[in-house]
Design an enzyme around this catalytic site. Sequence first.
Site, PDB file in Angstrom:
ATOM      1  NE  ARG A 167      16.674   3.560 -12.192  1.00 16.31           N
ATOM      2  CZ  ARG A 167      17.285   2.519 -12.780  1.00 16.31           C
ATOM      3  NH1 ARG A 167      17.879   1.582 -12.059  1.00 16.31           N
ATOM      4  NH2 ARG A 167      17.319   2.430 -14.097  1.00 16.31           N
TER       5      ARG A 167
ATOM      6  CG  ASP B 247       7.997   7.483 -14.745  1.00 14.47           C
ATOM      7  OD1 ASP B 247       7.377   6.530 -15.231  1.00 14.47           O
ATOM      8  OD2 ASP B 247       9.012   7.347 -14.029  1.00 14.47           O
TER       9      ASP B 247
ATOM     10  CD  GLU C 166      10.528  12.881 -15.859  1.00 16.23           C
ATOM     11  OE1 GLU C 166      10.808  13.737 -14.979  1.00 16.23           O
ATOM     12  OE2 GLU C 166      10.467  11.658 -15.611  1.00 16.23           O
TER      13      GLU C 166
ATOM     14  CG  HIS D 123      17.296   6.898 -19.289  1.00 13.05           C
ATOM     15  ND1 HIS D 123      16.571   6.235 -18.338  1.00 13.05           N
ATOM     16  CD2 HIS D 123      17.312   6.079 -20.346  1.00 13.05           C
ATOM     17  CE1 HIS D 123      16.188   5.065 -18.805  1.00 13.05           C
ATOM     18  NE2 HIS D 123      16.626   4.939 -20.028  1.00 13.05           N
TER      19      HIS D 123
HETATM   20  C1  GLC Z   1      13.061   7.789 -14.143  1.00 15.57           C
HETATM   21  C2  GLC Z   1      12.400   6.437 -14.034  1.00 15.57           C
HETATM   22  C3  GLC Z   1      12.250   5.798 -15.397  1.00 15.57           C
HETATM   23  C4  GLC Z   1      11.598   6.737 -16.378  1.00 15.57           C
HETATM   24  C5  GLC Z   1      12.307   8.078 -16.398  1.00 15.57           C
HETATM   25  C6  GLC Z   1      11.599   9.100 -17.252  1.00 15.57           C
HETATM   26  O1  GLC Z   1      14.376   7.646 -14.549  1.00 15.57           O
HETATM   27  O2  GLC Z   1      13.142   5.585 -13.187  1.00 15.57           O
HETATM   28  O3  GLC Z   1      11.483   4.627 -15.299  1.00 15.57           O
HETATM   29  O4  GLC Z   1      11.614   6.134 -17.651  1.00 15.57           O
HETATM   30  O5  GLC Z   1      12.382   8.591 -15.092  1.00 15.57           O
HETATM   31  O6  GLC Z   1      10.376   9.503 -16.745  1.00 15.57           O
END
Ligand code: GLC
Length: 794
Positions: free
Chosen positions: A344, A485, A629, A636
């Site tokens: 990253r 996170d 989030e 992802h």
């Molecule tokens: C970002 C971070 C990763 C984390 C994700 C969710 O993609 O790089 O480590 O799991 O956020 O918070």
Amino acid sequence: MHYGHFDDKAREYVITRPDTPRPWSNYLGSTEYGAIITNHAGGYSFYKSGATGRFLRMRFNSVPLDQPGRLFYLRDQENGDFWSTSWQPVGKPLDKYKSTCRHGMGYTIIESRYASITTEATYFVPLGQTFEYWRLRVTNKSKRERKLSLFTYCEFANLWSTFQDLVNLQYSQFITRATLEDGILGITCNPNFDFDGQDLTSCNRTWMALSGTPLAGVETTRERFCGPYGGYAAPDAVVKGRCSNFLGEGDNIVGGQQADLTLAPGETKEVFVLLGLGTVKSHGWKTVAEFGNPARCEEEFRKLKASWHAPLKNLQVETPDANFDAMINTWNAYNALITYSWSRSASLVYNGERDGLGFRDTVQDILGATPLLKDGVQSRLELMLTGQLANGGAIPVIKPFSHQPGKEPPPPDHEYRSDDCLWFFNTIPAYVAETGDIDFYSKVLPYADRGEATVLGHLRRALEFNLERTGRNGLPCGLAADWNDCIRLGYHGESVFVAFQVRYGLDVYAGIAEKLVQPGEADWARAELAKLDEKIQKTCWDGEWFIWAIGQDGTIYGTKNFPEGQVYMNTQAWAILSGAATPAQTKQALATMREKLATPYGLMLCAPPFIKANPEIMKATLFNAGIKENAGIFSHTQSWAVMAECLQGNGDQAYAYYRAFMPSAYNDRAEIRQVEPYVHCQTTYSRYNVNEGASRVPWLSGTASWAYYSATHWILGIRPEVDGLRIAPCIPKNWPGFKMRRNFRGRLITIEVQNPHGVSSGVRSLTLDGKPLEGDLVPAGRIKPNSKIVAILG
Ligand code: GLC
């Protein structure tokens, strides 16, 4: 609206409309000499580290987002008109200026046509070298002779440090110097120090040369090249048509070089910029003498392309969806390899501040590279295993250049993340299945701080780390964070996501132990799994979905009774992936996801968003609603939903989820997603935000790895296992079939899946080289070079 197209044969994305919603970027170079470039030739370069090895400047978050970079300006000496060979920064009207940008693997070619002059600028870093090429071809398409001046431009970052360069101006502006030595520019920080020409780390010396044409002049400070108010769109030197040959001592040193070109009608001239590390004396002259000619440049370009294209041969597909094929055959693979390389650390968003290999991200990134790379994956895995501590937890960030297994201090207790080492259970078995190297589990590797264990021992410690740290319901502690996170449940708060990861890990561990004929280990894992299942069933089901987490104070998140973040996607998907959900729970959890989280642009991570929740616990509250989030569409995680649907045989739903976040599916409506339609991104705004559909943080995201893996191993369902190749597709019913060409343990083979009955999954018959096989596993020992597997679904 579309701005370009996929040229699958050339493995390029071709931008035909330069006014893309944002600059669209690409990567040049290697982990030694890294470089970013955009369709406007914006970008920067760095040695090893984006933060502490930055030598070419780009100003982040500026307007536009990507300047300066590696610029060429042309000026018509007869009428004074000037333009850049990329549309920006001069930005000529698009009815008069045509531009094409071809982003390829490790290179970018920008073509322009203006005032009957065409240009082609090719940018790349030759394999294994510490310099970059900018090759420019200029052609006179008019019927008369043309007299042009050519100017190069880039800015050098001071001290090779992104922070010093942009922040500590009372220092960094007084240490710079430009020299001209036999026609080559030398750029120095702290010019009174000697540089021995050997160790390039922080040598703070670069050189820049123009070859293929006589140098007519140089302008080495930004102050003179741009002038105080000219900017990049109308820099003084170009407006005036001449450089002053001033050699800067202090201020901002730039690579302004001028050449005067006279072109007969139809004539093409080829010139090169070579720009690299070291001094003129130590590296510059030698490099220009060896590489500064058309034949060598072409040869290096060919070698570079061949090297990037080689790993792709390990997995190629042919499906009814051209957009899907463009991703899997080139762009998703490339994205996964770039993310694997750069973690990253460097993009238009990451400016080097996140140097090093984030533990959880890197372990997941390996998953995407495993089918493609035949070298390096094992050593990267071993590096990460030696980042695990003897207590089973992990160092959050590994610094690959300075990591010292056995000597790394453990982090303070409150810094452990609960999920870090659990990702090994996805990546290591995938690696062993790919290679067949089951002995890898017996390899002894040190822990980061003290002691050592076999890889299997490392895996057991990873499980024990979480089994030893449980909260009041016996579920694993959330610690500093889990995958998310943004949650701080308190050390003894409990993460349901991690509970599922541990369950998955125990199951995988038991399977490995059985394979290794270690029944005691398998029994241990199964017994722990049974205990965990009981706790999960007692605490985690909310009636229609699985809860999210339990705070240290007992607050339950992700439940009907909590107004914000009521449904959390990860715990639904992972309940299914881990095998914890009962069949009835699986059905219901998937239905809840479809109903509460699915949108046309992907599944929201949770809903509704956090507005009032305590940000000390739910840091998602810090974000606007509908992004990242906080009820954003987190790319992802999309693949986990895809895989959960595949496990149930729901090929149509799995594919619908996949296409919702697949970049190429947006190529014809790229204005919605805004970022590059050829790469994955971290996050997309959901319906809770005014920017719904717009994506952010392209390139470097765990999405690349999981999207590649879920497409190839789950939708197409061609899955290596220790004993062979499992053929378990889960495709849309209307696909008549697909083909895959794949490297399986050094043998290139073809797999053809036919779907005459319009189903999603279930292999009705299977043949290997014409001979029928039972079940859906092709035994490894029977697969030969060029073997052909045919599976008929039904
Ligand atoms: C970002 C971070 C990763 C984390 C994700 C969710 O993609 O790089 O480590 O799991 O956020 O918070």
